[in-house]
Design an enzyme around this catalytic site. Structure first.
Site, PDB file in Angstrom:
ATOM      1  CD  GLU A   1       9.779  11.954   5.179  1.00 44.19           C
ATOM      2  OE1 GLU A   1      10.228  11.024   4.484  1.00 44.19           O
ATOM      3  OE2 GLU A   1       9.505  11.813   6.378  1.00 44.19           O
TER       4      GLU A   1
ATOM      5  CG  HIS B   1     -19.612  19.197  -4.078  1.00 43.14           C
ATOM      6  ND1 HIS B   1     -20.869  19.575  -4.474  1.00 43.14           N
ATOM      7  CD2 HIS B   1     -19.141  18.393  -5.065  1.00 43.14           C
ATOM      8  CE1 HIS B   1     -21.154  19.012  -5.640  1.00 43.14           C
ATOM      9  NE2 HIS B   1     -20.123  18.286  -6.020  1.00 43.14           N
TER      10      HIS B   1
ATOM     11  CE  LYS C   1      10.890  10.805  14.412  1.00 45.73           C
ATOM     12  NZ  LYS C   1      11.773  10.006  13.586  1.00 45.73           N
TER      13      LYS C   1
HETATM   14  O1  PA5 Z   1      10.727   8.252   5.189  1.00 46.93           O
HETATM   15  C1  PA5 Z   1      11.127   8.133   6.336  1.00 46.93           C
HETATM   16  O2  PA5 Z   1      12.317   8.070   6.602  1.00 46.93           O
HETATM   17  C2  PA5 Z   1      10.159   8.050   7.482  1.00 46.93           C
HETATM   18  O3  PA5 Z   1       8.858   8.191   7.067  1.00 46.93           O
HETATM   19  C3  PA5 Z   1      10.310   6.695   8.160  1.00 46.93           C
HETATM   20  O4  PA5 Z   1      10.040   5.691   7.216  1.00 46.93           O
HETATM   21  C4  PA5 Z   1       9.370   6.588   9.327  1.00 46.93           C
HETATM   22  O5  PA5 Z   1       9.643   7.578  10.250  1.00 46.93           O
HETATM   23  C5  PA5 Z   1       9.466   5.217   9.967  1.00 46.93           C
HETATM   24  O6  PA5 Z   1      10.747   4.974  10.454  1.00 46.93           O
HETATM   25  P1  PA5 Z   1      11.137   3.499  10.929  1.00 46.93           P
HETATM   26  O7  PA5 Z   1      10.996   2.613   9.756  1.00 46.93           O
HETATM   27  O8  PA5 Z   1      12.545   3.576  11.428  1.00 46.93           O
HETATM   28  O9  PA5 Z   1      10.176   3.132  12.043  1.00 46.93           O
END
Ligand code: PA5
Length: 447
Positions: free
Chosen positions: A286, A307, A420
């Protein structure tokens, strides 16, 4: 504890001259980070956290963890991505893969809301039957689809079992301090709550209450974990690519990327670290994968994967390098002798399993290096809370410096919204009608 970063198996691929030449760029990226002048600088709450963390908050987390341990046999942790991976990684790192099956005086801990599998939810519900439950729901927004669905289900189950007030005593919410759906619910129904700080993104949040509460419930010493992170903070504060292992790691992975090594495999030799790999993949994936750039973060567990994908690593497309986390923790557990020696392995009798694992590690590093896969390596001699905290901070800082070196903002994740929007349109969420028509017609063409 010992943490050793080594790059001796990268020397045939990156020269000392190249490493020295990139020093200026790495120092500039590091300066940008610590002076808080780079992109995403409003998400740097994690940077000094090991030194400056709120002691009262950690004490409150420990109190809540003790209350949870007293109330229930099962803690259901609801969250996804940065609100999930760190806690699970820490629990498996320290306790191994079978925490829930072990004899212990702490609750079993199940993680839900990290997918949309109805079978997964049903399985966890079945495991909860007839047992006393608490829930820790972790979501900054409170509206993330996966955890929000799971929370509806487990909240209703708690209300059915304990009544509204009883349920509220057993729900612990980790969320935004002032905004969002979960904050409103926590305030309305009186759930004990912990704050996800505005300046710490999900993937950097494991050492905040997001990770610390479930970790503490499992009996792990969270102050030791923070002490490990604080030691890494000190160790990687100063210096340059010659003296600072964290900066050197960032420099080397960037140099390898420039040479076409666009896949980094985090390879671990203990399955207890497989969730640490998942946490690491989110952290780097990310943070770096944007603007058409970035190393693809992959992972492997050895010797298991030798393996399976070991063949590809040895002889497939030469676009990868490995960062090997070698757990060299000797516990004296040895290979038994066998009078018949049917498998021909009596030459190993009396040697410890870890000794064999270390030889497998050494042999693999040399084979992969010979096969054109550069290796960076981290050796750990134990898997305690302190080690986990140290490793986490090493990777977090290296990741931030790597992002700046690459020229991206390491603290945003604009790309995660695309699926999303499509999913909401296809699910008929109000406001998405136009998009839905377009997507349905494209799907019809595919079908
Ligand atoms: O790193 C990030 O921003 C995402 O992985 C969020 O943590 C994840 O989508 C969860 O979001 P939220 O805490 O709003 O439910």
């Amino acid at each position: 504890m010992s943490f050793v970063f080594s790059d001796k198996y990268v020397h045939g691929f990156v020269s000392k001259t190249e490493i020295d030449a990139v020093n200026g760029e790495v120092l500039a990226a590091h300066r940008m980070l610590v002076s808080r002048s780079g992109a995403g600088n409003d998400f740097l709450g994690w940077l000094d956290l090991p030194k400056n963390y709120d002691r009262d908050e950690v004490a409150a987390v420990k109190r809540a963890a003790a209350r949870i341990r007293g109330l229930c046999d099962v803690l259901v942790v609801i969250g996804i991505g940065g609100s999930y991976l760190g806690a699970r990684a820490a629990i498996e790192f320290v306790h191994g893969n079978y925490y829930n099956n072990k004899k212990k005086d702490t609750p079993d801990i199940y993680f839900v809301g990290n997918d949309i599998s109805s079978a997964h939810l049903r399985d966890i519900l079945a495991l909860c039957e007839g047992r006393d439950l608490c829930v820790n729901v972790i979501s900054k927004s409170g509206t993330t689809t996966e955890p929000a669905i799971a929370f509806r289900i487990f909240r209703d189950l708690l209300i059915e079992k304990y009544g509204k007030e009883g349920a509220a005593q057993r729900i612990f919410a980790t969320t935004d301090k002032a905004r969002g759906a979960l904050r409103s619910q926590a305030d309305t129904y009186g759930y004990e709550s912990f704050v996800i700080a505005d300046d710490v993104g999900g993937r950097y949040s494991v050492l905040t209450p997001v990770g610390l509460l479930p970790i503490a419930v499992s009996g792990i010493d969270i102050e030791q974990m923070l002490a490990g992170a604080a030691a890494a903070y000190e160790d990687f504060l100063e210096g340059d690519v010659r003296t600072n292992g964290c900066l050197r790691y960032a420099a080397l992975r960037n140099l390898l990327y420039r040479k076409g090594k666009s896949i980094e495999i985090l390879a671990v030799n203990d399955p207890a670290l497989s969730m640490t790999c998942e946490w690491w993949k989110q952290l780097f994936g990310e943070s770096e994968g944007k603007d058409g750039k970035g190393l693809y973060p992959s992972s492997a567990v050895y010797s298991t994967d030798l393996h399976s994908i070991g063949q590809f690593i040895q002889e497939g497309t030469r676009t990868m390098f490995e960062t090997v986390v070698n757990v060299d923790a000797e516990d004296g557990f040895a290979v038994p002798a066998d009078a018949e020696n049917a498998d021909g392995l009596n030459f190993l009798a009396g040697k410890t399993i870890n000794y064999v694992n270390q030889k497998a590690h050494d042999g693999t590093v040399l084979a992969h290096t010979d096969g054109g896969v550069p290796n960076l390596s981290i050796t750990l001699t134990s898997r305690g809370a302190y080690d986990f905290g140290y490793l986490v901070y090493f990777f977090e800082k290296a990741c931030a410096v790597s992002g700046y070196l690459l020229g991206v903002n390491p603290f945003n994740q604009p790309g995660v919204e695309a699926y999303k929007k499509n999913m909401f349109a296809l699910l008929d969420k109000p406001g998405y009608a136009d998009r839905r028509a377009e997507l349905e017609s494209r799907l019809a063409d595919i079908r």
